[in-house]
Design an enzyme around this catalytic site. Structure first.
Site, PDB file in Angstrom:
ATOM      1  N   CYS A 185      -2.738  -1.425  -3.914  1.00  0.00           N
ATOM      2  CA  CYS A 185      -2.575  -1.499  -2.459  1.00  0.00           C
ATOM      3  C   CYS A 185      -2.803  -0.101  -1.893  1.00  0.00           C
ATOM      4  O   CYS A 185      -2.056   0.837  -2.211  1.00  0.00           O
ATOM      5  CB  CYS A 185      -1.159  -1.965  -2.145  1.00  0.00           C
ATOM      6  N   CYS A 207      -8.983  -1.557   1.298  1.00  0.00           N
ATOM      7  CA  CYS A 207      -7.815  -2.450   1.229  1.00  0.00           C
ATOM      8  C   CYS A 207      -8.198  -3.465   0.166  1.00  0.00           C
ATOM      9  O   CYS A 207      -9.305  -4.033   0.213  1.00  0.00           O
ATOM     10  CB  CYS A 207      -7.569  -3.123   2.571  1.00  0.00           C
ATOM     11  N   SER A 209       1.208  -5.778  -1.687  1.00  0.00           N
ATOM     12  CA  SER A 209       2.010  -6.431  -0.656  1.00  0.00           C
ATOM     13  C   SER A 209       1.784  -7.945  -0.688  1.00  0.00           C
ATOM     14  O   SER A 209       2.638  -8.709  -0.271  1.00  0.00           O
ATOM     15  CB  SER A 209       1.600  -5.902   0.715  1.00  0.00           C
ATOM     16  N   GLY A 246       0.408  -3.175   6.341  1.00  0.00           N
ATOM     17  CA  GLY A 246      -0.428  -2.349   7.219  1.00  0.00           C
ATOM     18  C   GLY A 246       0.176  -2.087   8.594  1.00  0.00           C
ATOM     19  O   GLY A 246      -0.196  -1.154   9.279  1.00  0.00           O
ATOM     20  N   HIS A 306      -7.410  -6.373  -0.329  1.00  0.00           N
ATOM     21  CA  HIS A 306      -7.647  -7.745   0.142  1.00  0.00           C
ATOM     22  C   HIS A 306      -9.119  -7.997   0.490  1.00  0.00           C
ATOM     23  O   HIS A 306      -9.575  -9.126   0.436  1.00  0.00           O
ATOM     24  CB  HIS A 306      -6.834  -8.017   1.418  1.00  0.00           C
ATOM     25  N   THR A 324      -2.538   0.781   1.240  1.00  0.00           N
ATOM     26  CA  THR A 324      -1.540   1.070   2.272  1.00  0.00           C
ATOM     27  C   THR A 324      -0.298   1.701   1.654  1.00  0.00           C
ATOM     28  O   THR A 324       0.317   2.601   2.230  1.00  0.00           O
ATOM     29  CB  THR A 324      -1.183  -0.244   3.012  1.00  0.00           C
TER      30      THR A 324
HETATM   31  N1  DGL Z   1      -3.770  -4.899   0.070  1.00  0.00           N
HETATM   32  C1  DGL Z   1      -3.257  -3.871   0.862  1.00  0.00           C
HETATM   33  C2  DGL Z   1      -4.120  -2.612   0.773  1.00  0.00           C
HETATM   34  O1  DGL Z   1      -4.863  -2.405  -0.170  1.00  0.00           O
HETATM   35  C3  DGL Z   1      -2.924  -4.097   2.313  1.00  0.00           C
HETATM   36  C4  DGL Z   1      -2.512  -5.354   2.928  1.00  0.00           C
HETATM   37  C5  DGL Z   1      -1.315  -5.196   3.872  1.00  0.00           C
HETATM   38  O2  DGL Z   1      -1.470  -4.824   5.037  1.00  0.00           O
HETATM   39  O3  DGL Z   1      -0.221  -5.431   3.355  1.00  0.00           O
HETATM   40  O4  DGL Z   1      -4.060  -1.781   1.638  1.00  0.00           O
END
Ligand code: DGL
Length: 273
Positions: free
Chosen positions: A76, A190, A13, A45, A192, A78
């Site tokens: 990702c 996540c 994302s 998310g 991030h 999510t």
């Molecule tokens: N990087 C995404 C993950 O691994 C999530 C970030 C978002 O909320 O878009 O879940």
């Protein structure tokens, strides 16, 4: 094995997938990489499930014919905890997903208390709950949905100031102590969150092991692709953004430092519905 240099499409994302991209670059040094960030819609998310499925499918409908990847890494959680079956039935390209590393956490915990730090979307998923049910019998699992941590991680990556107290507020529900039985593993569910690992370590109420599945995802992708052809000629990796609106000089610098010198924009507006 073909002698064409294989292309790996890494999708998130936003910028969290860069933590997976770094591992992929090490594991697959000869591959061609395209990193795609759906910054027009970030963060996923907060979205309802049908919106995530529709959006990721639409983005793949655009990107797969354009870049003809040999493998797509959905970097990702999510998205992966939801869309992989739909993607696999729609495209013949293989997909590698990123899902909460519950099994390794259960194998490593000594206190029997672990936390899964994820987006609110990942925490809500049936898929995540089924993983806990299947693999964490007898273990106390805290499912922690962090509302703003992915956005804080993006700011930190771009060199903007992030208040450590805001990071602590997001992660503190992970830290549970019942009569001395403390959380000892936090799963980074996540992509991030490894971007703010330094800040999380600083503010954590006590030391824990932070479990980042990115190296395992890179190994899985490398296994799937098999040995790269000797004639493979890597080219500079390309980062593309679906809005491009946030591609500032600070972001360019951060991407360059992470091995992404070429930037592009593949405009895809906002949500499908
Ligand atoms: N990087 C995404 C993950 O691994 C999530 C970030 C978002 O909320 O878009 O879940």
């Amino acid at each position: 094995m073909s002698d064409r240099t294989p292309t790996v499409l890494v999708f998130d994302s936003g910028l969290g997938g860069l933590t997976v991209f770094s591992e992929l670059r090490t594991a697959l040094a000869g591959a061609r990489f395209v990193y795609a960030a759906d910054d027009a819609v970030f963060p996923y998310g907060r979205l309802p499930e049908d919106a995530v499925i529709a959006r990721v499918t639409a983005v793949m409908d655009r990107l797969i014919p354009l870049y003809r990847p040999d493998v797509v890494v959905i970097a990702c959680n999510t998205a992966s905890t939801l869309v992989l079956p739909a993607l696999r039935s729609r495209f013949s390209t293989p997909f590698v997903g990123t899902v909460p590393a519950i099994k390794p956490a259960v194998a490593q915990t000594r206190t029997g208390r672990v936390a899964i730090l994820a987006t609110p979307g990942t925490v809500r998923r049936d898929y995540t709950r089924a993983l806990v049910q299947s693999f964490a019998a007898g273990i106390a699992v805290e499912l922690v949905g962090a509302v703003g941590l992915a956005a804080l991680a993006e700011r930190h990556l771009k060199g903007e100031a992030v208040d450590p107290a805001a990071v602590l507020a997001e992660i503190s529900p992970c830290f549970v102590d019942t009569g001395g039985r403390r959380t000892d593993i936090v799963v980074l569910a996540c992509t991030h969150y490894p971007l703010v690992l330094d800040l999380m370590r600083q503010v954590a109420p006590w030391p824990v092991a932070w479990l980042d599945p990115a190296p395992a995802i890179a190994r899985r992708t490398a296994d799937l692709l098999g040995p790269l052809p000797p004639s493979a000629e890597p080219e500079e990796a390309l980062a593309i953004f679906t809005s491009g609106a946030g591609v500032t000089d600070a972001l360019r610098k951060a991407l360059l430092a992470r091995g992404l010198p070429r930037l592009g924009v593949e405009t895809m507006g906002a949500l499908v519905h």
